[in-house]
Motif scaffolding. Structure first.
Motif, PDB file in Angstrom:
ATOM      1  N   ASN A   1      15.641  26.114 -31.368  1.00 34.79           N
ATOM      2  CA  ASN A   1      16.724  26.982 -31.871  1.00 34.79           C
ATOM      3  C   ASN A   1      16.001  28.214 -32.414  1.00 34.79           C
ATOM      4  O   ASN A   1      15.321  28.132 -33.417  1.00 34.79           O
ATOM      5  CB  ASN A   1      17.474  26.212 -32.953  1.00 34.79           C
ATOM      6  CG  ASN A   1      18.669  26.914 -33.559  1.00 34.79           C
ATOM      7  OD1 ASN A   1      19.052  26.539 -34.660  1.00 34.79           O
ATOM      8  ND2 ASN A   1      19.267  27.880 -32.899  1.00 34.79           N
TER       9      ASN A   1
ATOM     10  N   PHE B   1      14.926  32.127 -33.551  1.00 40.38           N
ATOM     11  CA  PHE B   1      15.350  33.211 -34.438  1.00 40.38           C
ATOM     12  C   PHE B   1      14.240  34.257 -34.528  1.00 40.38           C
ATOM     13  O   PHE B   1      13.075  33.957 -34.225  1.00 40.38           O
ATOM     14  CB  PHE B   1      15.632  32.672 -35.853  1.00 40.38           C
ATOM     15  CG  PHE B   1      16.701  31.633 -35.880  1.00 40.38           C
ATOM     16  CD1 PHE B   1      16.370  30.278 -35.852  1.00 40.38           C
ATOM     17  CD2 PHE B   1      18.047  31.982 -35.886  1.00 40.38           C
ATOM     18  CE1 PHE B   1      17.363  29.306 -35.831  1.00 40.38           C
ATOM     19  CE2 PHE B   1      19.044  31.023 -35.876  1.00 40.38           C
ATOM     20  CZ  PHE B   1      18.690  29.685 -35.840  1.00 40.38           C
TER      21      PHE B   1
ATOM     22  N   ASN C   1      24.114  35.260 -37.180  1.00 42.60           N
ATOM     23  CA  ASN C   1      24.248  34.741 -35.815  1.00 42.60           C
ATOM     24  C   ASN C   1      24.058  35.851 -34.792  1.00 42.60           C
ATOM     25  O   ASN C   1      24.173  37.038 -35.108  1.00 42.60           O
ATOM     26  CB  ASN C   1      25.659  34.152 -35.615  1.00 42.60           C
ATOM     27  CG  ASN C   1      25.861  32.843 -36.346  1.00 42.60           C
ATOM     28  OD1 ASN C   1      25.006  31.960 -36.309  1.00 42.60           O
ATOM     29  ND2 ASN C   1      26.988  32.714 -37.032  1.00 42.60           N
TER      30      ASN C   1
ATOM     31  N   MET D   1      24.242  28.963 -43.939  1.00 45.63           N
ATOM     32  CA  MET D   1      23.065  28.088 -43.898  1.00 45.63           C
ATOM     33  C   MET D   1      22.572  27.915 -42.473  1.00 45.63           C
ATOM     34  O   MET D   1      23.315  28.132 -41.515  1.00 45.63           O
ATOM     35  CB  MET D   1      23.449  26.740 -44.503  1.00 45.63           C
ATOM     36  CG  MET D   1      22.338  25.723 -44.668  1.00 45.63           C
ATOM     37  SD  MET D   1      20.802  26.405 -45.330  1.00 45.63           S
ATOM     38  CE  MET D   1      19.748  25.014 -45.056  1.00 45.63           C
ATOM     39  N   CYS D   2      21.288  27.573 -42.355  1.00 43.26           N
ATOM     40  CA  CYS D   2      20.685  27.330 -41.041  1.00 43.26           C
ATOM     41  C   CYS D   2      19.561  26.313 -41.244  1.00 43.26           C
ATOM     42  O   CYS D   2      18.545  26.642 -41.866  1.00 43.26           O
ATOM     43  CB  CYS D   2      20.132  28.648 -40.493  1.00 43.26           C
ATOM     44  SG  CYS D   2      19.324  28.441 -38.896  1.00 43.26           S
TER      45      CYS D   2
ATOM     46  N   GLY E   1      16.466  27.054 -39.126  1.00 44.50           N
ATOM     47  CA  GLY E   1      15.895  28.324 -39.593  1.00 44.50           C
ATOM     48  C   GLY E   1      15.201  28.212 -40.939  1.00 44.50           C
ATOM     49  O   GLY E   1      14.110  28.768 -41.122  1.00 44.50           O
TER      50      GLY E   1
ATOM     51  N   ASN F   1      27.777  25.341 -44.149  1.00 43.00           N
ATOM     52  CA  ASN F   1      28.524  25.973 -43.050  1.00 43.00           C
ATOM     53  C   ASN F   1      29.375  24.911 -42.351  1.00 43.00           C
ATOM     54  O   ASN F   1      29.079  23.732 -42.421  1.00 43.00           O
ATOM     55  CB  ASN F   1      27.569  26.677 -42.088  1.00 43.00           C
ATOM     56  CG  ASN F   1      26.511  25.732 -41.529  1.00 43.00           C
ATOM     57  OD1 ASN F   1      26.118  24.753 -42.158  1.00 43.00           O
ATOM     58  ND2 ASN F   1      26.068  26.008 -40.325  1.00 43.00           N
ATOM     59  N   PRO F   2      30.453  25.318 -41.691  1.00 35.92           N
ATOM     60  CA  PRO F   2      31.448  24.354 -41.189  1.00 35.92           C
ATOM     61  C   PRO F   2      31.047  23.678 -39.881  1.00 35.92           C
ATOM     62  O   PRO F   2      30.589  24.346 -38.949  1.00 35.92           O
ATOM     63  CB  PRO F   2      32.695  25.220 -40.991  1.00 35.92           C
ATOM     64  CG  PRO F   2      32.159  26.575 -40.672  1.00 35.92           C
ATOM     65  CD  PRO F   2      30.870  26.716 -41.450  1.00 35.92           C
TER      66      PRO F   2
ATOM     67  N   ASN G   1      31.216  25.302 -36.035  1.00 33.54           N
ATOM     68  CA  ASN G   1      30.178  24.745 -35.158  1.00 33.54           C
ATOM     69  C   ASN G   1      30.675  23.375 -34.687  1.00 33.54           C
ATOM     70  O   ASN G   1      31.137  22.576 -35.520  1.00 33.54           O
ATOM     71  CB  ASN G   1      28.876  24.593 -35.943  1.00 33.54           C
ATOM     72  CG  ASN G   1      28.390  25.929 -36.488  1.00 33.54           C
ATOM     73  OD1 ASN G   1      27.904  26.776 -35.752  1.00 33.54           O
ATOM     74  ND2 ASN G   1      28.538  26.127 -37.801  1.00 33.54           N
TER      75      ASN G   1
ATOM     76  N   GLU H   1      27.581  26.417 -31.064  1.00 33.35           N
ATOM     77  CA  GLU H   1      27.612  27.040 -32.389  1.00 33.35           C
ATOM     78  C   GLU H   1      28.555  28.234 -32.493  1.00 33.35           C
ATOM     79  O   GLU H   1      28.638  29.064 -31.578  1.00 33.35           O
ATOM     80  CB  GLU H   1      26.206  27.519 -32.774  1.00 33.35           C
ATOM     81  CG  GLU H   1      25.259  26.397 -33.097  1.00 33.35           C
ATOM     82  CD  GLU H   1      24.003  26.910 -33.745  1.00 33.35           C
ATOM     83  OE1 GLU H   1      24.071  27.886 -34.530  1.00 33.35           O
ATOM     84  OE2 GLU H   1      22.944  26.344 -33.446  1.00 33.35           O
TER      85      GLU H   1
ATOM     86  N   VAL I   1      27.302  31.937 -31.652  1.00 30.52           N
ATOM     87  CA  VAL I   1      26.173  31.907 -30.717  1.00 30.52           C
ATOM     88  C   VAL I   1      26.573  31.315 -29.371  1.00 30.52           C
ATOM     89  O   VAL I   1      26.309  31.890 -28.328  1.00 30.52           O
ATOM     90  CB  VAL I   1      24.986  31.066 -31.287  1.00 30.52           C
ATOM     91  CG1 VAL I   1      23.728  31.292 -30.454  1.00 30.52           C
ATOM     92  CG2 VAL I   1      24.719  31.410 -32.742  1.00 30.52           C
TER      93      VAL I   1
ATOM     94  N   ALA J   1      19.476  23.351 -30.339  1.00 32.99           N
ATOM     95  CA  ALA J   1      19.621  22.431 -31.475  1.00 32.99           C
ATOM     96  C   ALA J   1      20.311  23.178 -32.598  1.00 32.99           C
ATOM     97  O   ALA J   1      20.279  24.409 -32.639  1.00 32.99           O
ATOM     98  CB  ALA J   1      18.259  21.942 -31.957  1.00 32.99           C
ATOM     99  N   CYS J   2      20.918  22.431 -33.495  1.00 33.39           N
ATOM    100  CA  CYS J   2      21.533  23.027 -34.687  1.00 33.39           C
ATOM    101  C   CYS J   2      21.202  22.110 -35.862  1.00 33.39           C
ATOM    102  O   CYS J   2      21.693  20.974 -35.937  1.00 33.39           O
ATOM    103  CB  CYS J   2      23.045  23.123 -34.485  1.00 33.39           C
ATOM    104  SG  CYS J   2      23.884  23.833 -35.898  1.00 33.39           S
ATOM    105  N   GLY J   3      20.352  22.605 -36.755  1.00 31.25           N
ATOM    106  CA  GLY J   3      19.864  21.756 -37.847  1.00 31.25           C
ATOM    107  C   GLY J   3      20.983  21.276 -38.752  1.00 31.25           C
ATOM    108  O   GLY J   3      21.041  20.097 -39.120  1.00 31.25           O
ATOM    109  N   THR J   4      21.898  22.189 -39.086  1.00 33.45           N
ATOM    110  CA  THR J   4      23.012  21.775 -39.950  1.00 33.45           C
ATOM    111  C   THR J   4      23.949  20.855 -39.176  1.00 33.45           C
ATOM    112  O   THR J   4      24.525  19.920 -39.749  1.00 33.45           O
ATOM    113  CB  THR J   4      23.783  22.997 -40.456  1.00 33.45           C
ATOM    114  OG1 THR J   4      24.074  23.881 -39.354  1.00 33.45           O
ATOM    115  CG2 THR J   4      22.986  23.748 -41.515  1.00 33.45           C
TER     116      THR J   4
END
Ligand SMILES: N[C@H](CCC[C@H](N)C(=O)O)C(=O)O
Length: 333
Positions: free
Chosen positions: A13, A15, A72, A80-81, A84, A170-171, A207, A225, A228, A233-236
């Motif tokens: 993911n 950045f 994003n 949050m990320c 990241g 984050n949702p 997300n 996401e 995006v 991957a999305c950590g949250t």
């Protein structure tokens, strides 16, 4: 004005880290948004673009050694990320010679620390994912006036799937599915509808993750996401999925979960709060790679010039991606 951009990733993911403390002057929010949209573009951006920009700033109060903002790829800002923050932890840890500290985020100062490498040569960090809320008002969720959404059908989305909604902060909208559904088109169909800007259920977007149980304490999470689209991957998202695994799918607090994703693998541990000082009833430890791909320096004028071809800008490549690819190849679990 010169701007250094460091391309990083957590579980692929990707950045760009943009450290405002190194600039002659702070960027305005409109500048940050337009820079993010420009450098993140997968076709015309810097070094094949990215999923967004992590803006590093000085902390606004005592305690944390730095502040992280998450922009994003479409220019929207997230609270949050998870992937990241591990890369920002590595970045700030190196700059301040610390390995265990707090990073200020939109809603909380979060604990981060260097962790045992997931594999040889893989710089690995642990991050606190918090605060966590199931309240519809914290999620921007509007469905049948429900105060929370736990393992419920949403007829407007699907007549088969069950959903749980949770903010970390984050949702996220999570659904546990079989393998065929995980890899099929439903995730894209549902998530693009919920992020189309005018649906009545998540007017501000969300997300969306589909989760397949591969075994005990072993999940596969695929995420589309907000802001995006599909990411590796999305950590949250993986943290939210882990919490739902413990609360609804037979998992247990304080046990290490292995979470695979299209970009690799992370570990999570779900905690129930005993310390009243913590931000919320639940929190998650997210452990994973913090890979630095390389950096470059461009000028603000170049970034603002649509005629300037960012795809031609060279990066000083760290060579770390080879080791990361070896790590992913070793995941024959
Ligand atoms: N990829 C990030 C999530 C970015 C969140 C953003 N997509 C939003 O909430 O709008 C992660 O690793 O947690």
């Amino acid at each position: 004005m010169e701007i250094t951009l460091t391309k990083v990733h957590g579980s692929d993911n990707e950045f760009f880290i943009l450290d405002q403390t190194k600039l002659e002057r702070p960027l305005t929010d409109p500048e940050i948004i337009s820079i993010t949209q420009r450098v993140s573009d997968r076709k015309t951006g810097l070094w094949n673009g990215a999923d967004g920009v992590l803006v590093v700033e000085s902390p606004t109060h005592a305690g944390p050694i730095g502040k992280m903002r998450v922009i994003n790829a479409d220019g929207s800002e997230a609270s949050m990320c998870g992937n990241g923050i591990r890369t920002v932890a590595r970045y700030l840890g190196q700059a301040h010679q610390q390995s265990d500290f707090k990073i200020e985020t939109m809603y909380a100062d979060l604990l981060v620390k260097q962790a045992t490498p997931l594999a040889p040569g893989i710089k690995t960090f642990q991050a606190e994912i918090s605060p966590i809320s199931f309240a519809a008002k914290d999620l921007g969720l509007h469905w049948q006036d429900l105060p929370e959404l736990h393992h419920q059908k949403i007829g407007a989305l699907s007549d088969q799937l069950f959903f749980t909604a949770v903010a970390v902060p984050n949702p996220h909208l999570i659904s546990y599915v079989d393998h065929e559904t995980l890899v099929g088109p439903e995730l894209g169909r549902i998530a693009s509808y919920l992020n189309n800007g005018d649906n009545p259920i998540f007017p501000s977007g969300v997300n969306v993750s589909f989760v397949e149980v591969l075994g005990d304490n072993h999940l596969f999470v695929r995420t589309y996401e907000r802001g995006v689209g599909y990411t590796n991957a999305c950590g949250t998202g993986m943290s939210a999925s882990s919490l739902v695994y413990v609360l609804e799918q037979g998992g247990h607090f304080e046990q290490e979960l292995t979470i695979q994703n299209p970009g690799g693998m992370v570990k999570t541990i779900v905690h129930e709060n005993t310390d009243p000082a913590r931000h919320s009833k639940y929190w998650v430890s997210l452990v994973g790679n913090a890979t630095f791909l390389g950096s470059t320096t461009v000028t603000l004028d170049q970034l603002n010039d649509p005629q300037f071809d960012l795809t031609k800008v060279d990066f000083a490549d760290t060579g770390e991606q080879v080791q990361y690819r070896n790590f992913v190849a070793s995941l024959n679990i």
